[in-house]
Design a protein around this motif. Structure first.
Motif, mmCIF file in Angstrom:
data_model
loop_
_atom_site.group_PDB
_atom_site.id
_atom_site.type_symbol
_atom_site.label_atom_id
_atom_site.label_comp_id
_atom_site.label_asym_id
_atom_site.label_seq_id
_atom_site.Cartn_x
_atom_site.Cartn_y
_atom_site.Cartn_z
ATOM 1 N N HIS A 1 42.457 99.857 23.220
ATOM 2 C CA HIS A 1 42.558 98.755 24.176
ATOM 3 C C HIS A 1 42.322 99.205 25.606
ATOM 4 O O HIS A 1 42.209 98.365 26.514
ATOM 5 N N MET A 2 42.252 100.502 25.824
ATOM 6 C CA MET A 2 42.007 101.035 27.157
ATOM 7 C C MET A 2 40.554 101.471 27.350
ATOM 8 O O MET A 2 40.233 102.144 28.322
ATOM 9 N N VAL A 3 39.702 101.088 26.422
ATOM 10 C CA VAL A 3 38.265 101.316 26.536
ATOM 11 C C VAL A 3 37.580 99.959 26.555
ATOM 12 O O VAL A 3 37.742 99.181 25.614
ATOM 13 N N PRO A 4 36.838 99.634 27.610
ATOM 14 C CA PRO A 4 36.239 98.295 27.714
ATOM 15 C C PRO A 4 35.406 97.920 26.495
ATOM 16 O O PRO A 4 34.677 98.745 25.938
ATOM 17 N N ASN A 5 35.580 96.663 26.074
ATOM 18 C CA ASN A 5 34.755 96.008 25.053
ATOM 19 C C ASN A 5 35.092 96.386 23.611
ATOM 20 O O ASN A 5 34.501 95.828 22.688
ATOM 21 N N ILE A 6 36.006 97.309 23.383
ATOM 22 C CA ILE A 6 36.461 97.513 22.002
ATOM 23 C C ILE A 6 37.343 96.329 21.605
ATOM 24 O O ILE A 6 37.137 95.707 20.560
ATOM 25 N N ILE A 7 38.330 96.023 22.442
ATOM 26 C CA ILE A 7 39.039 94.754 22.372
ATOM 27 C C ILE A 7 38.407 93.873 23.445
ATOM 28 O O ILE A 7 38.282 94.302 24.596
ATOM 29 N N PRO A 8 37.965 92.667 23.111
ATOM 30 C CA PRO A 8 37.291 91.835 24.114
ATOM 31 C C PRO A 8 38.104 91.703 25.399
ATOM 32 O O PRO A 8 39.326 91.504 25.360
ATOM 33 N N ALA A 9 37.421 91.810 26.532
ATOM 34 C CA ALA A 9 38.100 91.716 27.827
ATOM 35 C C ALA A 9 38.837 90.390 27.980
ATOM 36 O O ALA A 9 39.858 90.301 28.678
ATOM 37 N N SER A 10 38.331 89.345 27.320
ATOM 38 C CA SER A 10 38.963 88.032 27.409
ATOM 39 C C SER A 10 40.392 88.044 26.867
ATOM 40 O O SER A 10 41.228 87.229 27.288
ATOM 41 N N VAL A 11 40.683 88.944 25.933
ATOM 42 C CA VAL A 11 42.044 89.057 25.402
ATOM 43 C C VAL A 11 43.020 89.376 26.527
ATOM 44 O O VAL A 11 44.161 88.922 26.540
ATOM 45 N N PHE A 12 42.556 90.151 27.522
ATOM 46 C CA PHE A 12 43.397 90.566 28.652
ATOM 47 C C PHE A 12 43.211 89.661 29.873
ATOM 48 O O PHE A 12 43.705 89.983 30.954
ATOM 49 N N ASP A 13 42.465 88.565 29.689
ATOM 50 C CA ASP A 13 42.149 87.669 30.801
ATOM 51 C C ASP A 13 41.401 88.414 31.907
ATOM 52 O O ASP A 13 41.655 88.208 33.096
ATOM 53 N N ILE A 14 40.484 89.276 31.493
ATOM 54 C CA ILE A 14 39.609 89.986 32.421
ATOM 55 C C ILE A 14 38.198 89.420 32.249
ATOM 56 O O ILE A 14 37.688 89.354 31.126
ATOM 57 N N THR A 15 37.589 88.993 33.341
ATOM 58 C CA THR A 15 36.265 88.381 33.269
ATOM 59 C C THR A 15 35.187 89.457 33.175
ATOM 60 O O THR A 15 35.408 90.628 33.507
ATOM 61 N N GLN A 16 34.006 89.054 32.733
ATOM 62 C CA GLN A 16 32.882 89.979 32.646
ATOM 63 C C GLN A 16 32.470 90.489 34.025
ATOM 64 O O GLN A 16 32.088 91.651 34.170
#
Length: 321
Positions: free
Chosen positions: A193-208
């Motif tokens: 979860h601390m590597v971008p895009n393995i868990i979608p950023a949207s899960v963390f409410d982080i925009t592209q």
């Protein structure tokens, strides 16, 4: 006369498969193994060598089958959910609890995360399915078993409010740690979860757009901020939740969790659980000598996450009092 066991006794669902228009579940045979490894998947890996699991064909079921069977197999009672920010002693807590024969410790089971993040079900169907899967994972396989304790993946805190509606009376625990220590650990060896895009950023409410502007250390710090914000938000609105602070010592964490969840153990069981704290969380044959990264520099600005950590600490003090 001994009660006849269900044909699926010792079988548990381990994977949700969404294949075009098909949805089904893959199962595995546990044999006599208990869920005492640091992570659920560690136990599943051991199971694959069993003759039942090494055949060419896998046991699969429909959603409807799984729900029906969950009502036919005896399970123990769900007693608590554990949320955490990662690298904060959650594995040690779960290993301590798993050392008691009375507990079925389900530690970050991938199938639960799959269901929580699946878009194939409406909320009502998802709720029925989650309860069925937890019941099957916690089937009563040994006479001593009394409690199911569920440790979720770190990002599951973002659906804590949904899980509260699903389990209105179950105690929820939120385990956290000093942010610099968490991030130093991830600098050494990043969790998924601390590597971008393995868990979608949207899960963390982080925009592209945010994602493209962040360095890896900054991304990790932002994910941790999101966890701490979610902890503060949920703690502020829920009446059956407690904070657990790794930096107060794991003995205090274990004892506070047991007391808060109203779990009853003999003195012998308590001693066994506390004794487990002397060994490394991921290897009980290795003595735990503390973390080895205290002197490492944190490569991100921690102003925001440290402020949130201070707020959590202030709340924690009130929670203890």
């Amino acid at each position: 006369m001994e009660k006849m066991k269900h044909p699926l006794f010792n079988w548990i669902p381990i994977k949700l498969v969404e294949n075009e228009n098909e949805i089904y579940f893959e199962w595995i045979y546990l044999s006599d193994l208990t869920l005492t490894d640091p992570f659920f998947d560690d136990t599943i890996a051991k199971c694959r060598a069993h003759s039942y699991n090494s055949k060419r064909f896998k046991l699969v079921s429909t959603v409807e089958n799984l729900i029906e069977w969950s009502n036919e197999i005896e399970s123990v009672e769900l007693k608590a959910l554990i949320f955490h920010v990662s690298r904060c002693g959650s594995t040690m807590l779960s290993q301590s609890l798993a050392s008691s024969d009375e507990n079925v410790m389900i530690s970050e089971a991938g199938i639960i995360d799959q269901i929580l993040r699946s878009e194939a079900f409406d909320l009502q169907s998802k709720s029925v399915l989650l309860k069925a899967v937890i019941s099957l994972l916690g089937q009563k396989r040994f006479s001593e078993q009394k409690n199911i304790i569920l440790k979720l993946d770190a990002w599951s805190v973002f659906v804590a409010s949904y899980l509260r509606k699903l389990f209105p009376k179950i105690p929820f625990a939120l385990l956290y740690r000093n942010p610099a220590e968490v991030l130093r650990s991830h600098q050494k060896n990043s969790g998924m979860h601390m590597v971008p895009n393995i868990i979608p950023a949207s899960v963390f409410d982080i925009t592209q757009s945010e994602l493209h502007e962040l360095s890896l250390p900054q991304y990790r710090a932002l994910v941790l901020e999101k966890y701490f914000k979610a902890f503060l938000y949920f703690y502020g609105k829920d009446n059956n939740v407690t904070l657990l602070n790794y930096n107060e010592g794991m003995k205090n964490v274990v004892e506070k969790f047991i007391s808060f969840a109203k779990l009853q153990y003999s003195d012998e069981e308590i001693e066994i659980m506390l004794e487990r704290l002397n060994s490394h969380s991921k290897n009980r044959n290795e003595v735990f000598c503390g973390d080895s990264y205290e002197g490492d520099a944190v490569l991100a600005n921690l102003m925001n996450v440290n402020a949130l950590h201070e707020k959590l600490n202030a709340v924690f003090v009130g929670d203890v009092v």
